[in-house]
Structures are given as C-alpha cells and as structure tokens.
Write an enzyme that holds these catalytic residues in place. Sequence first.
Site, mmCIF file in Angstrom:
data_model
loop_
_atom_site.group_PDB
_atom_site.id
_atom_site.type_symbol
_atom_site.label_atom_id
_atom_site.label_comp_id
_atom_site.label_asym_id
_atom_site.label_seq_id
_atom_site.Cartn_x
_atom_site.Cartn_y
_atom_site.Cartn_z
ATOM 1 N N HIS A 191 1.073 -1.283 -0.147
ATOM 2 C CA HIS A 191 0.299 0.035 0.330
ATOM 3 C C HIS A 191 0.951 0.906 0.162
ATOM 4 O O HIS A 191 0.580 1.995 0.126
ATOM 5 C CB HIS A 191 -1.108 0.306 1.201
ATOM 6 N N ASP A 224 3.200 9.935 -1.541
ATOM 7 C CA ASP A 224 2.327 9.143 -0.826
ATOM 8 C C ASP A 224 1.779 7.908 -2.156
ATOM 9 O O ASP A 224 1.507 8.636 -2.816
ATOM 10 C CB ASP A 224 1.391 9.969 -1.222
HETATM 11 P P1 ADP Z 1 -2.763 7.234 4.295
HETATM 12 O O1 ADP Z 1 -3.709 5.691 4.287
HETATM 13 O O2 ADP Z 1 -1.361 7.140 4.952
HETATM 14 O O3 ADP Z 1 -3.427 7.548 6.145
HETATM 15 P P2 ADP Z 1 -5.215 8.141 2.482
HETATM 16 O O4 ADP Z 1 -5.140 9.038 1.893
HETATM 17 O O5 ADP Z 1 -4.631 7.292 1.689
HETATM 18 O O6 ADP Z 1 -3.309 8.196 3.164
HETATM 19 O O7 ADP Z 1 -5.999 7.553 3.769
HETATM 20 C C1 ADP Z 1 -6.272 8.442 4.572
HETATM 21 C C2 ADP Z 1 -7.935 7.947 5.197
HETATM 22 O O8 ADP Z 1 -7.910 8.714 6.912
HETATM 23 C C3 ADP Z 1 -8.511 7.911 4.377
HETATM 24 O O9 ADP Z 1 -10.117 7.087 4.243
HETATM 25 C C4 ADP Z 1 -9.322 9.099 5.089
HETATM 26 O O10 ADP Z 1 -10.841 8.850 5.134
HETATM 27 C C5 ADP Z 1 -8.932 9.333 6.771
HETATM 28 N N1 ADP Z 1 -8.631 10.449 7.413
HETATM 29 C C6 ADP Z 1 -8.229 10.815 7.134
HETATM 30 N N2 ADP Z 1 -8.036 12.113 8.225
HETATM 31 C C7 ADP Z 1 -9.239 11.917 8.743
HETATM 32 C C8 ADP Z 1 -9.726 12.365 10.078
HETATM 33 N N3 ADP Z 1 -9.467 13.664 10.664
HETATM 34 N N4 ADP Z 1 -10.329 11.878 10.685
HETATM 35 C C9 ADP Z 1 -11.247 10.689 10.234
HETATM 36 N N5 ADP Z 1 -10.619 9.893 9.148
HETATM 37 C C10 ADP Z 1 -9.363 10.191 8.233
#
Ligand code: ADP
Length: 480
Positions: free
Chosen positions: A182, A391
């Site tokens: 991932h 990312d």
């Molecule tokens: P990573 O897997 O590196 O964290 P991604 O952008 O691929 O980055 O996924 C992040 C996930 O976390 C998303 O599905 C998003 O909805 C969730 N997310 C990010 N910020 C928040 C937040 N403040 N509250 C709830 N969910 C969040």
Amino acid sequence: MDAREKLGELSNLFASRRLVVVSNRLPYNPVRTSKGIRYVKGSGGLVTALDPILRLCNGLWIGWDGGTGPPMKEKRVAVSESDDEGSYQLRFVNLTEKEISHYYYSFSNRTLWPLFHNFIGMSHFNSAHWKTYFKTNAYFAGEILEEANPSDVIWVQDYHLCLVPNFIRYQHPELRPYFFLHTPFPPYDTFRVLPWRRPILEGLLGSEKIGFHVKNYADNFLDCVEKILNVPVDRKRGAIEVDGREVRVSSHPISIDYDAFRDIALTNRVTGRVQKHRSQIGDRIVILGVDRLDYTKGIKERLLAVERFLEKHGKFRHRILLIQVAVPSRTRVKEYRVMKREVDETIGRINGRFTGEGWPPIQYIYRSLSREELVAYYRLADIALITPGRDGMNLIAKEYVASQVDKKGVLILSEFAGAAEELTEALLVNPYDIETVSDAIYKAIRMSSAQKKRRMEKMQNLGSRWDIYCWVRDFFEGIE
Ligand code: ADP
C-alpha cells in the site's frame, strides 16, 4: 452497477474458496462494554470492500488488535454486522511489548516506511529491530499456517509483512500467498541503501503475485530484483522466474467506496452541516487539508505555500481560510512528535502574522473526524490542497472528488501522490516548490465555474467507474 451487484460479482470469485486476509492490524477493534466485549469496525476502504466478501465466503482475517482494547483471551472470534448477513472469523496475533516496539514502531515505521517513501534521511537502520521484524514475520506466518488450506486464497497486506510470503511458501509450497503493497516502492538507488535489501526482496518473491498501486512502483521493484538478486525479469509481462515458478508483478490503483461517499455527501445531515459551516465562515474561500499527521504528507510545505500566497496577494488576506485537519498518528515515534511541534509552531506563526478582522487564516483540527464530519468538509471546500511529498495513493484526493456533489471545488494535488496518475484534471504541483503551489492556489481561485465543473465531472466519471470493488476484482483477475 450498484454496490450489491459489484459484491455479487466478487463473491462468485470466492464462491468455492475461502479468502484469508493477513494484515498488521485487524479491521475490528475490541472494546469493553457493560455487555462484554464488542468489536467495532474500522472505516478504511480495504475493510469496506473486504468485509462483505469475507462474510460471504466464511473468510478469515489474521492480524494484531492494536493493543488498545482489553486483552484477548480467545484466539479467534466471529464478527458479524447482523444475523442475516453471515459472519467471518478474526484471528488475533498477540504481540509482546518488544515486538510492538521493534517490529511495528521501529523497523516497519522508522525503517521501511520512510525508505519506501524516499525519505532516506529519516530511515533508521538497527539490526536488533530487523531481527525482531524477521521473527515477528515468522510468527505471523506460523499463525497463517495453523489455519490455511491449499484451496484458500491468502492475501498478505503491506510493508509490515514483507517476509511472510516466503515463510509460508518455504514451509508449505502448496499454499500460494498473494501480496499487496500500500506504499510506494522506491527506486533502486534508494532501496539499495537498506542493509536487509536481499531478504526483503526474497520474502516478497514467495508470493504468487505482488500488487502495487502504480506502474512506476512495480517497475522499481522489478529493477531491484534484477539488480540486487541478479534474477532476470520480464518487464513486458510483469513476471519473474523464481525457482522454476513465475511470480507476477502488476499495478492496481486502490480506490474508495465512491458511491458511499457521494451518497453521504447528499444526505440532509451533511447538507445541514455544510450550511452551518457556511453561515459561520461567510463567503471566505475555504482551502482544505486533511491528513494523518505524517511527515510524508507535506503539511509544513503546504502551510508555507499558504503563507506565501498571503504575502503575494494582499487583497485575499482576510478572504481565505485554510482548514487543516490532522489525525494523530504514531505519536510514540520521535519523528512524528518533532513534526507535530513544527506544524503547531508554523500555524501559530502564520496565524500571528496574518490574523485580521477577528479571523485567523488557518483553523487547525487535530483529531479524528466522523465520516459525516469529514464529508461535510469535503463538500464545503472550494479548494482541496493535497500535497504529500510522496504518497502510495492518497485516498483523501479521491474522497474529495466523490464528495464534491456541487462540482464547485478545485483539487490541487501533488504530482508525487499515486492518485496523480488518475486525477489528471487536478492542478498538479510539485509540493516542494512553494512558489508554484501558492500560484496554484491563485489559479484555483480564479478558475471559472464552468472549468471547475468540467474538471470535477471528468474526475468523478473516472472515480465512479473505478472504485474499491473494481480494485479487488482487478487484483484477482484471472486467478485460477
Ligand atoms: P494514509 O493511508 O497514509 O493515512 P490515505 O490518504 O490513503 O493516507 O488514507 C487516509 C484515510 O484516513 C482516508 O480514508 C481518510 O478518510 C481517513 N482520514 C484522514 N483524516 C481523517 C480525520 N481527521 N478523521 C477521520 N478520518 C480521516
């Protein structure tokens, strides 16, 4: 095709075989309640897609419970959403404090995570941590071997478990593990720095198939295998010959449950939230940043780009608002604590410099949001500023597009996010080029409504055609 039909297609795939998913963390967290222990489902895309499939095939998910809930006495439990939808099994891998520290926080998150994201300077190389990573991967493999049959489809997830496929294959050659990474996979010149580069590659090559988000990561992996292991690779077919068998290497961009995000954005509750925010903010232009608080996400550079924008465009000084949402993450790791302090200080400095008419230019929310709160911010935002330094994919960008039901927003996206390969109608920027990012903010503000709509619609068409269900189906396409 709606979610139920898509699931139907997927369940055909697993009609005669059980899916066994293995990941560092389980998709459910045990929580103690007055009625005993309850299992609360996580909200990630992977869980959303795999949960119903696992229920349909009486599947199994093996992983660590995260250590946040009550200690688990049982080895396995069945989880179900409701009585008529079937259940599947969770198997708990219990980790000791040393394993949590060395395998998870150190080798996984302070060695592989930064290295795979091309942050070589942040990578720590410590042989004691490596030894525990090795042993913990062997332990995970042992847990799988206790459960799995040759007819199962075993799907190992992510950088925490790179050695697992080969451990399984070595001990039980009839089992055929699949693997998905991932994160990005770095170029040869970065990966070769890792003292344990050979065993990591060999571990992965125990897989039947290795999936990456984008072609570039798959190509990097093939380069590393060729140059470090001296094994010939077939780039055209994405295949590697190992010990008389073929390992397939391919790219499958992960996505989100697109329809679910769009549907939530259209609910009365979200509409109400958006109106409430608007009535408080007035006609200020809302720029949104949402991230896990991680140094790969480029939050500090983003703040500097907003500051630069404010310096250059005096007339927008009290007209923009950056809402930066950050989820606390890996707070036990020093680099994350250092970074949090830097972000706090930078926000304080910029707000101190530019607050006017009672409004600071940056509103900082440091907590996890509910799905509904998050989608309301996505729908509200005139601009989403998503600028990771690197990312694997970045799902926030896709979630923003799905939630933009009014088609008024502009996505500014780092060219170093895997999502940039698909979301080409975004304003693509180099996140390290502060000047250009600040210019992109200006361009987004100046963009005509017609152009915003056209770009957003194009990205939405793509998003609705390639969702998380397509991703699973694509990964297992042609499986025998
Ligand atoms: P990573 O897997 O590196 O964290 P991604 O952008 O691929 O980055 O996924 C992040 C996930 O976390 C998303 O599905 C998003 O909805 C969730 N997310 C990010 N910020 C928040 C937040 N403040 N509250 C709830 N969910 C969040």
